[in-house]
Design a protein around this motif. Structure first.
Motif, mmCIF file in Angstrom:
data_model
loop_
_atom_site.group_PDB
_atom_site.id
_atom_site.type_symbol
_atom_site.label_atom_id
_atom_site.label_comp_id
_atom_site.label_asym_id
_atom_site.label_seq_id
_atom_site.Cartn_x
_atom_site.Cartn_y
_atom_site.Cartn_z
ATOM 1 N N VAL A 93 0.846 -1.193 0.000
ATOM 2 C CA VAL A 93 0.000 0.000 0.000
ATOM 3 C C VAL A 93 0.884 1.248 0.000
ATOM 4 O O VAL A 93 1.774 1.396 0.849
ATOM 5 N N CYS A 94 0.672 2.124 -0.942
ATOM 6 C CA CYS A 94 1.391 3.390 -1.120
ATOM 7 C C CYS A 94 2.894 3.127 -1.197
ATOM 8 O O CYS A 94 3.375 2.643 -2.217
ATOM 9 N N PHE A 95 3.676 3.422 -0.157
ATOM 10 C CA PHE A 95 5.101 3.082 -0.205
ATOM 11 C C PHE A 95 5.284 1.598 -0.493
ATOM 12 O O PHE A 95 6.194 1.211 -1.240
ATOM 13 N N GLY A 96 4.442 0.760 0.098
ATOM 14 C CA GLY A 96 4.523 -0.674 -0.159
ATOM 15 C C GLY A 96 4.324 -1.001 -1.630
ATOM 16 O O GLY A 96 5.008 -1.863 -2.190
ATOM 17 N N HIS A 97 3.379 -0.325 -2.254
ATOM 18 C CA HIS A 97 3.131 -0.442 -3.693
ATOM 19 C C HIS A 97 4.388 -0.076 -4.481
ATOM 20 O O HIS A 97 4.771 -0.762 -5.440
ATOM 21 N N GLN A 98 5.047 0.980 -4.051
ATOM 22 C CA GLN A 98 6.205 1.494 -4.775
ATOM 23 C C GLN A 98 7.437 0.624 -4.575
ATOM 24 O O GLN A 98 8.160 0.325 -5.536
ATOM 25 N N ILE A 99 7.695 0.212 -3.327
ATOM 26 C CA ILE A 99 8.920 -0.541 -3.054
ATOM 27 C C ILE A 99 8.868 -1.928 -3.678
ATOM 28 O O ILE A 99 9.893 -2.464 -4.110
ATOM 29 N N ILE A 100 7.683 -2.521 -3.774
ATOM 30 C CA ILE A 100 7.560 -3.815 -4.445
ATOM 31 C C ILE A 100 7.899 -3.662 -5.927
ATOM 32 O O ILE A 100 8.657 -4.460 -6.491
ATOM 33 N N ALA A 101 7.362 -2.615 -6.545
ATOM 34 C CA ALA A 101 7.686 -2.373 -7.958
ATOM 35 C C ALA A 101 9.179 -2.159 -8.148
ATOM 36 O O ALA A 101 9.799 -2.723 -9.058
ATOM 37 N N GLN A 102 9.768 -1.344 -7.284
ATOM 38 C CA GLN A 102 11.196 -1.041 -7.413
ATOM 39 C C GLN A 102 12.043 -2.294 -7.203
ATOM 40 O O GLN A 102 12.996 -2.541 -7.952
ATOM 41 N N ALA A 103 11.698 -3.094 -6.202
ATOM 42 C CA ALA A 103 12.477 -4.299 -5.898
ATOM 43 C C ALA A 103 12.457 -5.301 -7.039
ATOM 44 O O ALA A 103 13.410 -6.073 -7.209
ATOM 45 N N LEU A 104 11.379 -5.264 -7.826
ATOM 46 C CA LEU A 104 11.227 -6.245 -8.898
ATOM 47 C C LEU A 104 11.630 -5.709 -10.262
ATOM 48 O O LEU A 104 11.425 -6.368 -11.280
ATOM 49 N N GLY A 105 12.202 -4.503 -10.282
ATOM 50 C CA GLY A 105 12.731 -3.979 -11.535
ATOM 51 C C GLY A 105 12.000 -2.797 -12.123
ATOM 52 O O GLY A 105 12.337 -2.340 -13.224
ATOM 53 N N GLY A 106 11.004 -2.271 -11.416
ATOM 54 C CA GLY A 106 10.289 -1.094 -11.884
ATOM 55 C C GLY A 106 10.957 0.201 -11.451
ATOM 56 O O GLY A 106 12.047 0.189 -10.865
ATOM 57 N N LYS A 107 10.301 1.317 -11.725
ATOM 58 C CA LYS A 107 10.884 2.625 -11.411
ATOM 59 C C LYS A 107 9.903 3.454 -10.603
ATOM 60 O O LYS A 107 8.709 3.519 -10.926
ATOM 61 N N VAL A 108 10.421 4.100 -9.556
ATOM 62 C CA VAL A 108 9.631 4.971 -8.690
ATOM 63 C C VAL A 108 10.271 6.349 -8.715
ATOM 64 O O VAL A 108 11.487 6.490 -8.589
ATOM 65 N N GLU A 109 9.434 7.382 -8.873
ATOM 66 C CA GLU A 109 9.951 8.750 -8.948
ATOM 67 C C GLU A 109 9.032 9.715 -8.209
ATOM 68 O O GLU A 109 7.850 9.426 -7.995
ATOM 69 N N LYS A 110 9.607 10.854 -7.822
ATOM 70 C CA LYS A 110 8.793 11.951 -7.331
ATOM 71 C C LYS A 110 8.064 12.523 -8.548
ATOM 72 O O LYS A 110 8.703 13.023 -9.478
ATOM 73 N N TYR A 111 6.746 12.428 -8.539
ATOM 74 C CA TYR A 111 5.965 12.720 -9.738
ATOM 75 C C TYR A 111 5.958 14.216 -10.046
ATOM 76 O O TYR A 111 5.703 15.048 -9.157
ATOM 77 N N GLU A 112 6.231 14.550 -11.294
ATOM 78 C CA GLU A 112 6.303 15.960 -11.693
ATOM 79 C C GLU A 112 4.950 16.648 -11.582
ATOM 80 O O GLU A 112 4.877 17.877 -11.499
ATOM 81 N N GLY A 113 3.861 15.867 -11.556
ATOM 82 C CA GLY A 113 2.535 16.456 -11.428
ATOM 83 C C GLY A 113 2.155 16.832 -10.012
ATOM 84 O O GLY A 113 1.089 17.412 -9.790
ATOM 85 N N HIS A 135 0.100 10.945 -1.576
ATOM 86 C CA HIS A 135 1.394 10.611 -2.157
ATOM 87 C C HIS A 135 1.852 11.660 -3.154
ATOM 88 O O HIS A 135 1.052 12.338 -3.789
ATOM 89 N N GLN A 136 3.176 11.749 -3.264
ATOM 90 C CA GLN A 136 3.820 12.538 -4.309
ATOM 91 C C GLN A 136 4.622 11.625 -5.232
ATOM 92 O O GLN A 136 4.741 11.881 -6.421
ATOM 93 N N ASP A 137 5.164 10.554 -4.673
ATOM 94 C CA ASP A 137 5.882 9.568 -5.479
ATOM 95 C C ASP A 137 4.903 8.664 -6.218
ATOM 96 O O ASP A 137 3.777 8.464 -5.768
#
Length: 227
Positions: A93-113, A135-137
């Motif tokens: 959930v939120c950070f959890g959503h992001q860190i799972i993606a990152q750990a498996l090869g995805g990309k997480v960024e501070k969103y320009e929007g 969230h901002q990321d």
């Protein structure tokens, strides 16, 4: 079924007495599903002995970014990859959503929007579901094999499925209007633009589909898996 909560952040001190920690919010969210819970404060460097310490794992939200340099983040990524390898179900959930993606090869960024705060509506395969966000990321690139389940104009990957290994959402189904109001007034002012916070306050009483997501998470944890 025993669910391990990997707590990657703490509730603001001003809200702990009324709401408890983030782990308490998730336990309340899953009320009626007959889960047993154990919590590990990975943000403080406290990790389980191994993935076998629970039958499923949930990674919470956090004030930290998945891309930040903290000693516990690579350890958490290793844990995520071990769960996926051994087919132990993961929910993020939120950070959890992001860190799972990152750990498996995805990309997480501070969103320009910028920020998404408060009640947001998402398209889940043609069904509109409203949830509270903070969230901002964002996940900006999916890992190989991941499938987007929900999106809106602001967030392209608002819910993601990794086969029968992991299910994640960017929004916060554990946040009700009361908690969000507290968050706005303890962490929001001075950090998030007032126009967004004011708009979020205007929707605090509108319905959200927290229980729908909780039921989906519970079904995911319980589904039959084969190695």
């Amino acid at each position: 079924m025993k669910i391990g909560i990997l707590q990657t952040g703490h509730t603001p001190e001003e809200l702990v007495e009324e709401f408890g920690e983030y782990s308490n919010l998730f336990q309340a969210l899953f009320a009626g599903h007959d889960f047993e819970f154990v919590t590990f404060n990975v943000v403080d460097g406290v990790f389980p002995e191994g993935i076998q310490d629970a039958q499923g794992w949930l990674i919470t939200g956090s004030k930290h970014g998945a891309y930040e340099d903290h000693a516990w983040i690579p350890l958490l990524e290793d844990f995520i990859r071990a769960c996926v390898s051994e087919n132990v179900p993961l929910v993020g959930v939120c950070f959890g959503h992001q860190i799972i993606a990152q750990a498996l090869g995805g990309k997480v960024e501070k969103y320009e929007g910028g920020w998404a705060v408060g009640r947001q509506t998402y398209d889940f395969a043609g069904t509109e579901i409203a949830l509270n966000a903070w969230h901002q990321d964002q996940v900006t690139e999916l890992p190989p094999g991941a499938v987007t389940l929900a999106s809106n104009d602001f967030c392209a990957h608002a819910a993601v499925l990794y086969g029968d290994r992991a299910l994640t959402v960017q929004a916060h189904p554990e946040f009700d209007g009361l908690f969000l109001d507290g968050l706005i007034n303890t962490r929001g002012r001075g950090l998030v633009p007032d126009t967004l916070l004011d708009a979020a306050e205007d929707t605090l009483a509108e319905p959200i589909a927290n229980q729908t997501i909780a039921d989906q998470f519970a079904d995911f944890f319980r589904q039959e898996r084969h190695q």
